[in-house]
Design an enzyme around this catalytic site. Structure first.
Site, PDB file in Angstrom:
ATOM      1  N   GLN A  47      99.561  76.173  35.046  1.00 58.75           N
ATOM      2  CA  GLN A  47      99.198  77.139  36.079  1.00 58.75           C
ATOM      3  C   GLN A  47      99.376  76.598  37.503  1.00 58.75           C
ATOM      4  O   GLN A  47      99.398  77.375  38.452  1.00 58.75           O
ATOM      5  CB  GLN A  47      97.767  77.618  35.857  1.00 58.75           C
ATOM      6  CG  GLN A  47      97.647  78.477  34.614  1.00 58.75           C
ATOM      7  CD  GLN A  47      96.224  78.925  34.337  1.00 58.75           C
ATOM      8  OE1 GLN A  47      95.473  78.231  33.652  1.00 58.75           O
ATOM      9  NE2 GLN A  47      95.825  80.063  34.878  1.00 58.75           N
ATOM     10  N   HIS A 141      96.094  73.186  27.104  1.00 59.38           N
ATOM     11  CA  HIS A 141      95.585  74.395  27.772  1.00 59.38           C
ATOM     12  C   HIS A 141      96.612  75.513  27.570  1.00 59.38           C
ATOM     13  O   HIS A 141      97.457  75.772  28.420  1.00 59.38           O
ATOM     14  CB  HIS A 141      95.352  74.115  29.259  1.00 59.38           C
ATOM     15  CG  HIS A 141      94.513  75.158  29.943  1.00 59.38           C
ATOM     16  ND1 HIS A 141      93.320  74.863  30.597  1.00 59.38           N
ATOM     17  CD2 HIS A 141      94.658  76.495  30.062  1.00 59.38           C
ATOM     18  CE1 HIS A 141      92.798  75.967  31.102  1.00 59.38           C
ATOM     19  NE2 HIS A 141      93.597  76.993  30.791  1.00 59.38           N
ATOM     20  N   ASN A 185      91.766  74.303  24.986  1.00 63.19           N
ATOM     21  CA  ASN A 185      91.154  75.273  25.868  1.00 63.19           C
ATOM     22  C   ASN A 185      91.141  76.629  25.170  1.00 63.19           C
ATOM     23  O   ASN A 185      92.201  77.148  24.805  1.00 63.19           O
ATOM     24  CB  ASN A 185      91.959  75.397  27.164  1.00 63.19           C
ATOM     25  CG  ASN A 185      91.365  76.413  28.122  1.00 63.19           C
ATOM     26  OD1 ASN A 185      90.324  76.151  28.719  1.00 63.19           O
ATOM     27  ND2 ASN A 185      91.996  77.579  28.256  1.00 63.19           N
ATOM     28  N   GLU A 186      89.961  77.169  24.949  1.00 61.91           N
ATOM     29  CA  GLU A 186      89.794  78.533  24.434  1.00 61.91           C
ATOM     30  C   GLU A 186      90.686  78.887  23.245  1.00 61.91           C
ATOM     31  O   GLU A 186      91.436  79.868  23.287  1.00 61.91           O
ATOM     32  CB  GLU A 186      90.043  79.553  25.552  1.00 61.91           C
ATOM     33  CG  GLU A 186      89.071  79.429  26.701  1.00 61.91           C
ATOM     34  CD  GLU A 186      89.230  80.540  27.745  1.00 61.91           C
ATOM     35  OE1 GLU A 186      90.235  81.267  27.704  1.00 61.91           O
ATOM     36  OE2 GLU A 186      88.323  80.679  28.577  1.00 61.91           O
TER      37      GLU A 186
HETATM   38  C1  BGC Z   1      91.701  80.346  31.102  1.00 62.42           C
HETATM   39  C2  BGC Z   1      92.436  80.124  32.396  1.00 62.42           C
HETATM   40  C3  BGC Z   1      92.560  81.443  33.136  1.00 62.42           C
HETATM   41  C4  BGC Z   1      91.176  81.972  33.408  1.00 62.42           C
HETATM   42  C5  BGC Z   1      91.116  83.247  34.237  1.00 62.42           C
HETATM   43  C6  BGC Z   1      90.555  81.319  31.159  1.00 62.42           C
HETATM   44  O1  BGC Z   1      90.605  82.128  30.039  1.00 62.42           O
HETATM   45  O2  BGC Z   1      91.321  79.116  30.546  1.00 62.42           O
HETATM   46  O3  BGC Z   1      93.668  79.551  32.122  1.00 62.42           O
HETATM   47  O4  BGC Z   1      93.303  81.333  34.304  1.00 62.42           O
HETATM   48  O5  BGC Z   1      90.536  82.230  32.175  1.00 62.42           O
HETATM   49  O6  BGC Z   1      91.678  84.319  33.600  1.00 62.42           O
END
Ligand code: BGC
Length: 435
Positions: A47, A141, A185-186
């Site tokens: 990002q 990520h 990440n998530e």
């Molecule tokens: C993510 C980020 C994203 C942010 C805002 C999260 O789900 O880890 O990569 O930019 O939310 O949408």
């Protein structure tokens, strides 16, 4: 003249100050937090770095048509400006920088390791340490190398081995200057999004994109984060998390290791009973998978009101953010309490933030979210840090550059960074180490 209430408790150093509620005035609660509480801002590799030409996302961004409103391009040029970014974190008064390392830079082709990229990320860790900032490293990520997507991504059982090998190489290069790391990440994001009606409608479109991407890279498959086989992906990413944890810890035994989850404040719409089904699908497998982790990273942006089989849109008249979510910072109190209880693990808020181009709303969001975090801590929740998303206005995936989550603005042409008032505002909490 108002009466002052001062009350201290041993555990949290809780201080109640201000007017008595009996007299009708506001009550300001201030807690002194543990000395090593993490106060930070976060970014992810893809990002902000720019030019990640070997990643799966780069391929998808360049399809015609593409679900991305614009390609990432140079992003924030953080690949070159990372020292400046780290210095910004310090200047705002925070003590933690969470950043991601890009697998596609480290292993641009299968089995080919970029020593220069490994050295780059090592230098980032070292620079944080030099400035007395805690680096929090995210190993994955969302993005993966294009060759890995072409190999079937997380749908292929081989992904576990491939991820383990990557984690080992990266951990060996990073050294031991960092004390916290996240494997993923998530990893539950796609499951969470699948409860949103607009996302369901877009699924066929995403699947078409993956077919087109496979053609573009001359492969039979292309499996990105938006998988077409959620069951296999779930099993493989859980196994990959465990493998990653094992190899990173074998290289760096003192590291605190976890992963982050997308966690909304999940609320049942009046009279509806799909909530438990949603929780079983989106959260339960991960709550079970983190049982031996050192912490859980909670990432909260708002609440979800769950109807008969999908989340409801925000109520009419509700304030909404640039990403169409309800402005609801109170969600954080509920999510940290819930995840701590459900997992028995300490919590680090690894993301929390709001998409807005009105920075005064970001300040309000931070104040309300932190007030809730304070209440959760008072209730006994073991919270070890608050890391805001994001340090910079950056590439917001499919929305590209149309949503501003940053504490710092980035000029799209010159990449000049400008700290917004919300940056030092969060820094004031960090410097006093109080909520
Ligand atoms: C993510 C980020 C994203 C942010 C805002 C999260 O789900 O880890 O990569 O930019 O939310 O949408």
């Amino acid at each position: 003249m108002t009466r002052r209430n001062i009350l201290k408790t041993a555990g949290t150093g809780l201080v109640l100050a201000g007017a008595s509620p009996l007299l009708g005035g506001p009550v300001r609660v201030q807690r002194t937090l543990p000395r090593d509480f993490l106060w930070g801002a976060a970014t992810s590799g893809h990002q902000v770095e720019g030019g990640n030409i070997n990643s799966d996302s780069w391929v998808s961004e360049h399809l015609t048509p593409s679900s991305f409103s614009e390609p990432s391009g140079d992003a924030c040029d953080s690949w070159n400006r990372w020292r400046e970014d780290i210095a910004l974190v310090k200047r705002m008064g925070l003590n933690t920088y969470r950043f991601g390392i890009e697998w596609s830079r480290i292993e641009p082709a299968r089995g080919e390791w970029s020593l220069a990229s490994l050295a780059h990320y090592r230098a980032m860790v070292d620079a944080c340490v030099e400035l007395e900032l805690e680096p929090v490293v995210t190993f994955s990520h969302f993005t993966v190398p294009r060759w890995f997507a072409g190999n079937g991504g997380w749908e292929n059982a081989e992904s576990v081995e491939l991820f383990g090998r990557f984690c080992e190489k990266a951990a060996q290069a990073l050294g031991t200057g960092y004390r916290h790391a996240l494997t993923f990440n998530e990893p539950n994001l796609a499951a969470q999004l699948s409860w949103q009606p607009e996302f369901r409608q877009a699924m066929a479109y995403f699947a078409m994109g993956n077919q087109q991407a496979a053609k573009a890279i001359g492969s039979e498959h292309f499996a990105s984060t938006l998988t077409s086989d959620p069951a296999k992906t779930l099993a493989n990413t859980i196994a990959a998390h465990h493998r990653g944890r094992e190899v990173i810890k074998s290289v760096h035994p003192r590291v605190q290791l976890g992963l982050s989850l997308a966690v909304a404040d999940e609320q049942a719409a009046p009279g509806e009973n799909a909530l438990q089904r949603k929780i079983a699908e989106v959260y339960r497998p991960w709550f079970d998978a983190v049982d031996k982790d050192d912490f859980v990273g909670v990432q909260t942006y708002g609440r979800a009101v769950v109807g008969p089989d999908a989340d409801r849109a925000p109520a009419s008249g509700a304030e909404v953010t640039q990403t169409g979510m309800e402005f609801y910072p109170e969600a954080l109190e509920a999510t940290v309490k819930w995840v701590a209880k459900a997992t028995g693990r300490p919590i680090i808020v690894t993301e929390n933030g709001v998409a807005t181009n009105d920075d005064s709303r970001r300040i309000a969001y931070i104040d309300r979210a932190l007030a809730g975090l304070g209440r959760a801590i008072d209730a006994g929740t073991d919270v070890r840090g608050y890391i805001h998303w994001s340090l910079l206005d950056n590439f917001e995936w499919n929305r590209a550059y149309t949503a501003q989550f940053g504490l710092v603005a980035v000029d799209r042409k010159t990449f000049v960074r400008t700290i917004k008032p919300s940056g030092p505002h969060l820094g004031t909490y960090a410097k006093s180490n109080r909520i």
